[in-house]
Design a protein around this motif. Structure first.
Motif, short mmCIF file in Angstrom:
data_model
loop_
_atom_site.label_atom_id
_atom_site.label_comp_id
_atom_site.label_asym_id
_atom_site.label_seq_id
_atom_site.Cartn_x
_atom_site.Cartn_y
_atom_site.Cartn_z
N PHE A 1 37.00 37.00 51.75
CA PHE A 1 36.87 36.27 53.01
C PHE A 1 35.59 35.44 53.03
O PHE A 1 35.58 34.29 53.47
N ALA A 2 34.50 36.04 52.54
CA ALA A 2 33.23 35.32 52.53
C ALA A 2 33.33 34.06 51.69
O ALA A 2 32.83 32.98 52.08
N VAL A 3 33.97 34.15 50.54
CA VAL A 3 34.15 32.98 49.67
C VAL A 3 34.96 31.92 50.39
O VAL A 3 34.59 30.74 50.44
N ALA A 4 36.10 32.34 50.98
CA ALA A 4 37.00 31.38 51.64
C ALA A 4 36.32 30.71 52.83
O ALA A 4 36.53 29.52 53.09
N ALA A 5 35.51 31.46 53.56
CA ALA A 5 34.89 30.93 54.77
C ALA A 5 33.69 30.04 54.50
O ALA A 5 33.48 29.03 55.18
N PHE A 6 32.88 30.39 53.49
CA PHE A 6 31.61 29.68 53.28
C PHE A 6 31.73 28.48 52.35
O PHE A 6 30.82 27.67 52.29
N LEU A 7 32.81 28.39 51.59
CA LEU A 7 32.93 27.26 50.66
C LEU A 7 33.55 26.04 51.32
O LEU A 7 34.02 25.13 50.65
N GLU A 8 33.59 26.04 52.65
CA GLU A 8 33.87 24.89 53.48
C GLU A 8 35.18 24.16 53.18
O GLU A 8 35.19 22.94 52.95
N PRO A 9 36.31 24.86 53.20
CA PRO A 9 37.59 24.15 53.13
C PRO A 9 37.88 23.51 54.48
O PRO A 9 37.38 23.96 55.51
N GLU A 10 38.68 22.46 54.48
CA GLU A 10 39.06 21.85 55.76
C GLU A 10 40.06 22.73 56.52
O GLU A 10 40.11 22.72 57.74
N ILE A 11 40.88 23.49 55.75
CA ILE A 11 41.89 24.37 56.37
C ILE A 11 41.75 25.76 55.76
O ILE A 11 41.78 25.92 54.54
N LEU A 12 41.57 26.76 56.61
CA LEU A 12 41.46 28.15 56.15
C LEU A 12 42.72 28.90 56.59
O LEU A 12 43.05 28.95 57.77
N VAL A 13 43.43 29.48 55.61
CA VAL A 13 44.69 30.18 55.87
C VAL A 13 44.47 31.67 55.62
O VAL A 13 44.10 32.08 54.52
N ILE A 14 44.70 32.49 56.65
CA ILE A 14 44.40 33.92 56.56
C ILE A 14 45.60 34.74 57.00
O ILE A 14 46.09 34.59 58.13
#
Length: 423
Positions: A178-191
């Motif tokens: 989650f930390a990787v997905a959230a902090f690497l600044e994607p325009e769209i985060l799918v969880i």
């Protein structure tokens, strides 16, 4: 706000059974129709994805004609029962799998967290996996390095960051992912529902971070969860799926209300006709009643009053009643478990059962609110064997009352210990 993601007529079809069994004729038919410029003949067949019933077709539609748009900075909650098509939709949006028909249009990078350890290599360390995931998202090594300290700190895995991920627990893995997905600044985060793996402290941090991402940074989040409270507080809009189709789209609170009311209607059906039960079936629940002290069926009760849940059963074959364990679980309106009761934990065994068992509660300490009930009967000689399990079998309302006899009405939040006994 501009549209950052658009789903147009998305459908996904699967063939049931073993892959490759008897499909050569289907492949030839598809090929023959394709070279003649005709449609795929198997897109016209197939049944809706109702996993609780036995169908006739070899094909099933996991999704059918899904259409929606997501604005930049919006948080879209996707809710529905297990098997409704939520995860399939997220996999298509994340380009893990392709749709059978339809098209997904997106602007910007998508980061996905669909299951524990998504995109992680078990032999690589946590630090190496951060760089790997960043590279997959299209970031440079310099960009990743500028964020890596924040990622490690947020994940809480600093001590193990140079240890291979295969030695991480599922909770540690999802924290880092989650930390990787959230902090690497994607325009769209799918969880997907993966946050449920984390502990309460991490779930709180994760939800806070998702709010920062959407409100503070203007990025888009697609969020699947069975935690209705999280959906209502985090999401701006909701999408309700049922059997692979969108049955409601609107504000998150209205979407949650629609979903829960829809489940409540199903709960009032004759239990013997329910097709969504699980278990081996030697015993089936036929009815559940909430009774007052006068043995009168009620649907509303005052906090602190006497209550009795009567679980009616039918025996489909001879069983040893002494081995049966009955359980009753109470959920609030957000589908959060409030209390559960199991006969074996209470030291109760049954010599014989006529047609029902009672769970007697001398003083019901549920605070004001709406509640639903799940029931189970099982055995546990060596391992637990479910005989019958049904969700949402009864809906009832509790009004705030003077539980402590202090002339002060209790507040409509939380719950205290409930004294109860099966008999």
């Amino acid at each position: 706000m501009s549209v950052i993601l658009k789903a147009e007529n998305i459908s996904k079809q699967y063939r049931l059974g073993l892959v490759g069994t008897g499909t050569i004729s289907h492949d030839l038919n598809r090929w023959w129709n394709r070279i003649r410029g005709k449609d795929d003949p198997y897109l016209k067949v197939g049944e809706s994805n109702d996993r609780s019933t036995k169908g006739e077709s070899q094909y099933v539609w996991a999704l059918q004609d899904i259409n929606f748009e997501v604005q930049r900075g919006e948080v879209l909650g996707i809710i529905g029962k297990n098997g409704a098509g939520k995860s399939t939709l997220l996999k298509i949006l994340s380009k893990v799998t392709g749709p059978t028909t339809g098209e997904i249009k997106t602007r910007g990078r998508i980061a996905s967290l669909l299951e524990v350890g998504t995109g992680f290599h078990g032999e690589m360390t946590g630090r190496e996996n951060i760089y790997l995931n960043g590279a997959i998202l299209g970031m440079t090594k310099k960009e990743i390095a500028s964020k890596i300290d924040e990622i490690i700190e947020f994940s809480g895995c600093e001590r193990y960051i140079d240890t291979p991920v295969k030695r991480y627990s599922s909770g540690m893995t999802v924290r880092l992912a989650f930390a990787v997905a959230a902090f690497l600044e994607p325009e769209i985060l799918v969880i997907d529902e993966v946050l449920a793996v984390g502990d309460a402290e991490f779930q709180k941090k994760a939800i806070g971070k998702m709010q920062d991402i959407s409100k503070g940074e203007g990025r888009t989040v697609l969020f699947v969860s069975h935690n209705m409270a999280a959906v209502k507080s985090l999401c701006t809009r909701g999408l309700v799926l049922e059997h692979g189709k969108v049955v409601f789209e609107g504000a998150s609170d209205k979407a949650v209300s629609f979903y829960l009311n829809n489940e409540s209607k199903k709960a009032n059906e004759d239990l013997l006709k329910r097709t969504d039960r699980r278990g081996t079936g030697e015993v089936h629940f036929s009815n559940v009643e909430l009774l007052s002290k006068e043995n009168t069926p009620v649907t509303e009760i005052l906090s602190g009053d006497y209550a009795k849940f009567r679980l009616h059963v039918v025996f489909n074959q001879e069983v040893n009643c002494g081995e049966l364990i009955f359980g009753l679980v109470v959920f609030d309106k957000n589908e959060i478990k409030i209390a559960d009761f199991y006969s074996d934990e209470m030291g109760v065994s049954f010599d014989e059962i006529d047609s029902y068992v009672d769970l007697e509660i001398p003083k019901l300490m549920l605070r004001g609110g709406d509640y639903t009930v799940t029931i189970v009967v099982q055995t546990a000689k060596v391992v637990v064997k479910q005989i019958d399990l049904l969700h949402n079998v009864l809906n009832f309302k509790v009004f705030p009352g003077d539980y402590w006899n202090t002339k002060t009405i209790n507040r409509a939040t939380n719950v205290a210990i409930i004294d109860a006994k099966f008999q």
